[in-house]
Structure formats: structure tokens, C-alpha cells
Design a protein around this motif. Structure first.
Motif, short mmCIF file in Angstrom:
data_model
loop_
_atom_site.label_atom_id
_atom_site.label_comp_id
_atom_site.label_asym_id
_atom_site.label_seq_id
_atom_site.Cartn_x
_atom_site.Cartn_y
_atom_site.Cartn_z
N ASP A 17 -18.42 -19.18 -87.61
CA ASP A 17 -19.66 -19.73 -88.19
C ASP A 17 -20.88 -18.94 -87.73
OD1 ASP A 17 -18.16 -21.74 -89.35
OD2 ASP A 17 -18.55 -23.18 -87.75
N GLY A 18 -20.87 -18.52 -86.47
CA GLY A 18 -22.03 -17.83 -85.94
C GLY A 18 -21.65 -16.71 -85.01
N ILE A 19 -22.35 -15.58 -85.13
CA ILE A 19 -22.19 -14.54 -84.11
C ILE A 19 -23.52 -14.39 -83.38
CG2 ILE A 19 -20.35 -13.31 -85.34
CD1 ILE A 19 -22.35 -11.13 -86.07
N VAL A 20 -23.42 -14.02 -82.11
CA VAL A 20 -24.61 -13.84 -81.29
C VAL A 20 -24.93 -12.35 -81.24
CG1 VAL A 20 -25.59 -14.16 -78.98
CG2 VAL A 20 -24.11 -15.93 -79.97
N ASN A 21 -26.21 -12.05 -81.36
CA ASN A 21 -26.67 -10.67 -81.30
C ASN A 21 -27.40 -10.44 -79.98
OD1 ASN A 21 -27.54 -8.10 -81.89
ND2 ASN A 21 -29.20 -8.74 -83.24
N ALA A 22 -27.09 -9.33 -79.31
CA ALA A 22 -27.85 -8.90 -78.13
C ALA A 22 -29.05 -8.11 -78.64
CB ALA A 22 -26.95 -8.05 -77.22
N VAL A 77 -32.13 -12.35 -76.36
CA VAL A 77 -32.60 -11.13 -75.71
C VAL A 77 -32.21 -11.17 -74.24
CG1 VAL A 77 -34.59 -9.65 -75.24
CG2 VAL A 77 -34.53 -11.07 -77.32
N GLY A 78 -31.25 -10.31 -73.89
CA GLY A 78 -30.79 -10.24 -72.51
C GLY A 78 -31.79 -9.48 -71.64
N SER A 110 -17.59 -22.57 -84.66
CA SER A 110 -17.01 -21.41 -83.99
C SER A 110 -18.09 -20.36 -83.79
CB SER A 110 -15.86 -20.85 -84.83
OG SER A 110 -16.28 -20.61 -86.15
N ILE A 111 -18.09 -19.75 -82.61
CA ILE A 111 -19.15 -18.80 -82.26
C ILE A 111 -18.54 -17.64 -81.48
CG2 ILE A 111 -19.68 -20.07 -80.11
CD1 ILE A 111 -22.64 -19.38 -80.58
N ALA A 112 -19.11 -16.44 -81.69
CA ALA A 112 -18.65 -15.27 -80.93
C ALA A 112 -19.84 -14.63 -80.23
CB ALA A 112 -17.99 -14.26 -81.87
N PHE A 113 -19.63 -14.32 -78.96
CA PHE A 113 -20.65 -13.66 -78.14
C PHE A 113 -20.24 -12.23 -77.84
CE2 PHE A 113 -21.39 -18.07 -76.91
CZ PHE A 113 -22.76 -18.13 -76.73
N PRO A 114 -21.18 -11.28 -77.92
CA PRO A 114 -20.90 -9.95 -77.35
C PRO A 114 -21.19 -10.04 -75.84
CG PRO A 114 -23.12 -9.98 -78.22
CD PRO A 114 -22.55 -11.38 -78.44
N SER A 115 -20.93 -8.98 -75.13
CA SER A 115 -21.21 -8.97 -73.69
C SER A 115 -22.68 -8.57 -73.50
CB SER A 115 -20.26 -8.00 -73.01
OG SER A 115 -20.46 -8.02 -71.63
N ILE A 116 -23.54 -9.59 -73.54
CA ILE A 116 -25.00 -9.39 -73.56
C ILE A 116 -25.47 -8.61 -72.32
CG2 ILE A 116 -27.23 -10.63 -73.52
CD1 ILE A 116 -25.62 -12.98 -74.89
N SER A 117 -26.34 -7.67 -72.53
CA SER A 117 -27.02 -6.86 -71.49
C SER A 117 -26.14 -5.80 -70.82
CB SER A 117 -27.64 -7.74 -70.38
OG SER A 117 -28.82 -8.33 -70.81
N THR A 118 -24.86 -5.75 -71.15
CA THR A 118 -23.99 -4.84 -70.38
C THR A 118 -23.85 -3.45 -71.01
OG1 THR A 118 -21.93 -5.56 -71.45
CG2 THR A 118 -22.65 -6.78 -69.50
#
Ligand code: ADP
Length: 168
Positions: A17-22, A77-78, A110-118
């Protein structure tokens, strides 16, 4: 309790449903995962980000996903890693917390996160992954969420996240 999964690959292809953007504070698009999401979503995403105007570090905003299969993009915003004494850990936790809050407010399942700030922002991977998993877990029993994916772009990140998810 939502399921926590670790996936290796490109976040833009995930059927959630949602993806997170860094993102960056200007919400202007950029390199890394941000660039990939903007390319896959199409130019309307940049217009939607421009209309919002910006986002302070640690906070999050939501837009449609446009051409993505994900219905929403949550832009957070990381912190830029400056050695660890500049509130980076709290700001990174705040990214995950605010993203989860917005997901719940929008009845996301359902949500997906990238590895923020890394990536370009330089946060050490292991430390960032512990914060990611700990913070998300605190919210995993709330509301609508059924599936939470940590999307890792390479095998090293996949292994680090996998170990933390399994060992906790
Ligand atoms: P930041 O500026 O927050 O560090 P980056 O985009 O540089 O953001 O990197 C964040 C993480 O996203 C890194 O681990 C990088 O490998 C990963 N990444 C890059 N492209 C993608 C993609 N298409 N899907 C998922 N993760 C990605």
C-alpha cells in the motif's frame, strides 16, 4: 501484530500500500532510493512534493504513488551522519515513528521501508538497522498494519536486517 519481513531488491517494484522514501528536506528528488522512486512514479510525484514545499529532518509527509503500484509514498527525511553526537539516533527513530503514524492515519495495511540515511547520508548500517527495527516494532501492534517490509538494496544490508529481525 504485523509481520516484519526483510526483502532484498528494489523498493519501487514492491506491491504494497505504501513505500517510504528517504527524501531530502527540499523534497526535490535526488539520487539513491529517492531518485529511483521519482523515476518510477513519474513527474507528477515531483509536482506533489513541490506543492507540499519541504519536510524537516525527522518528519514525514505523504503523497500518492502515481505510476507506482504502491498507492502512497511516505517521504521522510533522515539525518545526515555527523559522528553520532548531533541527535542522529533520535532523528532517525523519529523518521520511522512519523512514517508509521502517517501509515496508520491512512489505513495502510502493508508498508516497505528503505534503509533510511545509510546511503549518501552516511549513517552506520548496523546502528541504523537496530533503530529501524526497534522503532517499527513498537508500532507493529497498532491499527491497520499487517505487513512491514525492510527493503534492502544489497546483500550486506539484507543480512544485517535479517539478523536483527530474527534475534529480537
Ligand atoms: P540517504 O540519503 O537517506 O542515505 P540513499 O538513497 O542514499 O538515502 O540510501 C538509503 C538506502 O537506500 C541505502 O541503503 C541504499 O542502498 C538504498 N537504496 C538505493 N536505491 C534503492 C532502491 N531502488 N530500493 C531500495 N533501496 C535502495
Amino acid at each position: 501484530m504485523a509481520n516484519l519481513e526483510v526483502f532484498e531488491g528494489d523498493i519501487t517494484g514492491l506491491q504494497v500500500d505504501g513505500i517510504v522514501n528517504a527524501a531530502n528536506e527540499a523534497l526535490a528528488g535526488g539520487g539513491g532510493v529517492d531518485g529511483a522512486i521519482h523515476r518510477a512514479a513519474g513527474p507528477e510525484l515531483l509536482n506533489a512534493c513541490r506543492a507540499i514545499g519541504g519536510c524537516p529532518t525527522g518528519e514525514a509527509v505523504i503523497t500518492p504513488g502515481f505510476k507506482l503500484s504502491a498507492r502512497y509514498v511516505i517521504h521522510t527525511v533522515g539525518p545526515i551522519w555527523r559522528g553520532g553526537q548531533s541527535g542522529e539516533a533520535e532523528l532517525l527513530a523519529s523518521c520511522y515513528r512519523n512514517s508509521m503514524r502517517i501509515a496508520l492515519e491512512n489505513q495502510i495495511h502493508s508498508i516497505a521501508f528503505p534503509s533510511i540515511s545509510t546511503g549518501v547520508y552516511g549513517y552506520p548500517l548496523e546502528a541504523a538497522a537496530v533503530i529501524a527495527v526497534d522503532t517499527v516494532r513498537e508500532w507493529a501492534e497498532e491499527g491497520s498494519l499487517e505487513k512491514i517490509i525492510f527493503c534492502c538494496y544489497d546483500t550486506r544490508a539484507f543480512n544485517v536486517y535479517k539478523e536483527i529481525v530474527v534475534s529480537q
